[in-house]
Write a protein that holds these residues in place. Structure first.
Motif, mmCIF file in Angstrom:
data_model
loop_
_atom_site.group_PDB
_atom_site.id
_atom_site.type_symbol
_atom_site.label_atom_id
_atom_site.label_comp_id
_atom_site.label_asym_id
_atom_site.label_seq_id
_atom_site.Cartn_x
_atom_site.Cartn_y
_atom_site.Cartn_z
ATOM 1 N N LEU A 154 29.101 49.261 49.336
ATOM 2 C CA LEU A 154 27.714 49.128 49.802
ATOM 3 C C LEU A 154 26.899 50.376 49.501
ATOM 4 C CD1 LEU A 154 28.290 47.334 53.229
ATOM 5 C CD2 LEU A 154 27.095 46.404 51.237
ATOM 6 N N GLU A 155 27.580 51.519 49.432
ATOM 7 C CA GLU A 155 26.909 52.786 49.114
ATOM 8 C C GLU A 155 26.753 52.997 47.608
ATOM 9 O OE1 GLU A 155 28.702 55.155 53.033
ATOM 10 O OE2 GLU A 155 29.540 55.500 51.033
ATOM 11 N N GLY A 156 27.245 52.050 46.821
ATOM 12 C CA GLY A 156 27.123 52.153 45.369
ATOM 13 C C GLY A 156 28.245 52.914 44.704
ATOM 14 N N LYS A 157 29.338 53.163 45.437
ATOM 15 C CA LYS A 157 30.468 53.892 44.867
ATOM 16 C C LYS A 157 31.538 52.900 44.406
ATOM 17 C CE LYS A 157 29.715 57.705 48.109
ATOM 18 N NZ LYS A 157 30.291 58.468 49.264
ATOM 19 N N GLU A 158 31.630 52.691 43.103
ATOM 20 C CA GLU A 158 32.617 51.764 42.560
ATOM 21 C C GLU A 158 33.962 52.455 42.390
ATOM 22 O OE1 GLU A 158 31.334 49.893 39.013
ATOM 23 O OE2 GLU A 158 29.511 49.043 39.902
ATOM 24 N N ALA A 201 26.810 42.559 50.155
ATOM 25 C CA ALA A 201 28.158 42.641 50.717
ATOM 26 C C ALA A 201 28.975 43.661 49.945
ATOM 27 C CB ALA A 201 28.845 41.290 50.663
ATOM 28 N N GLY A 202 29.830 44.375 50.668
ATOM 29 C CA GLY A 202 30.793 45.267 50.048
ATOM 30 C C GLY A 202 32.184 44.702 50.230
ATOM 31 N N ASN A 231 37.053 48.013 44.793
ATOM 32 C CA ASN A 231 35.933 47.470 45.561
ATOM 33 C C ASN A 231 34.878 46.887 44.627
ATOM 34 O OD1 ASN A 231 34.569 49.688 44.529
ATOM 35 N ND2 ASN A 231 34.186 50.656 46.506
ATOM 36 N N GLU A 232 33.933 46.193 45.236
ATOM 37 C CA GLU A 232 32.867 45.553 44.475
ATOM 38 C C GLU A 232 31.709 45.255 45.416
ATOM 39 O OE1 GLU A 232 33.069 42.333 41.023
ATOM 40 O OE2 GLU A 232 33.297 41.381 42.978
ATOM 41 N N ARG A 233 30.489 45.282 44.875
ATOM 42 C CA ARG A 233 29.310 44.932 45.676
ATOM 43 C C ARG A 233 28.732 43.621 45.169
ATOM 44 N NH1 ARG A 233 24.557 49.239 46.188
ATOM 45 N NH2 ARG A 233 24.296 48.714 43.971
ATOM 46 N N LEU A 234 28.375 42.739 46.103
ATOM 47 C CA LEU A 234 27.761 41.456 45.764
ATOM 48 C C LEU A 234 26.399 41.338 46.422
ATOM 49 C CD1 LEU A 234 30.598 38.764 46.068
ATOM 50 C CD2 LEU A 234 29.742 39.863 44.008
ATOM 51 N N ASP A 235 25.486 40.644 45.749
ATOM 52 C CA ASP A 235 24.153 40.395 46.299
ATOM 53 C C ASP A 235 24.043 38.953 46.789
ATOM 54 O OD1 ASP A 235 23.288 42.979 45.636
ATOM 55 O OD2 ASP A 235 22.851 42.353 43.579
#
Length: 218
Positions: free
Chosen positions: A206-210, A89-90, A109-113
């Motif tokens: 989601l693209e890995g850009k924090e 999730a983004g 933003n943040e990415r979660l698994d």
């Protein structure tokens, strides 16, 4: 936080008529109060916040000085994106607030698994926004939360039931955090077009850009 004024206006006949104002920001409320008192025809002037707490003019001035350096007049945009193939999730959050006489915007933003659905991503994004507010030191204030997920906002508002166990766990976490922070929440459903900045942040996560950026708005 917005405030409403109530006061009595004394007529020449000594009859008193009760008036009340619209909801206005603190600085405007104090200015109105000072101008009303200057007429010499006003008695029983009180200021009320959205929780029903009341102050006289002297107390209201002191209150504004105390909160001047704290974040206030807060609006939060949030959005969650989800990739079914990876269960990632983004989370995207855009936060507007005033501090002193300046206005700021935070983009984060943040990415979660290991999430299960797009709805869960929306809940996670809302909770992520609360953690940012907590880090800013926001507490016992009214905040407006805006998002394009009607289901999530209506469930948070208590108007729609939530039957999924996973989402109910997020609801419990959110309610506990909001209770801890003492927030008075207003929920507003907006279109995806009006939520595009938070949506973009979720996609970038989601693209890995924090991203974390605090900007002074001139």
């Amino acid at each position: 936080m917005k405030y409403r004024l109530e006061w009595n206006h004394k007529l020449k006949s000594n009859e008193k008529v009760r008036f009340s104002s619209d909801w206005v920001v603190g600085e405007t409320a104090v200015q109105i109060g000072e101008e009303l008192e200057a007429t010499g025809k006003v008695t029983d002037l009180y200021f009320y916040d959205e929780k029903g707490t009341s102050w006289i003019l002297k107390e209201m001035k002191k209150l504004l000085i105390e909160i001047e350096d704290d974040p206030h007049e807060i609006t939060v945009y949030f959005d969650g994106g989800f990739l079914k193939e990876t269960n990632q999730a983004g989370l995207g959050v855009v936060l507007f607030f005033k501090q002193g006489k300046k206005k700021y915007r935070i983009r984060s933003n943040e990415r979660l698994d290991e999430l299960e659905s797009n709805n869960e991503a929306e809940y996670a994004a809302f909770y992520y926004a609360l953690t940012i507010l907590e880090e800013l030191g926001v507490h016992h204030l009214s905040c407006e939360f805006k998002g394009d997920s009607q289901g999530v906002l209506k469930q948070l508002e208590g108007e729609w039931p939530c039957y999924e166990e996973t989402l109910n766990r997020w609801l419990d976490r959110i309610e506990e955090k909001m209770k801890t922070l003492g927030l008075e929440a207003k929920y507003t459903v907006i279109s995806r077009k009006d939520n595009k900045e938070a949506d973009k942040l979720a996609t970038q996560a989601l693209e890995g850009k924090e991203i974390f950026a605090k900007t002074l708005i001139l």
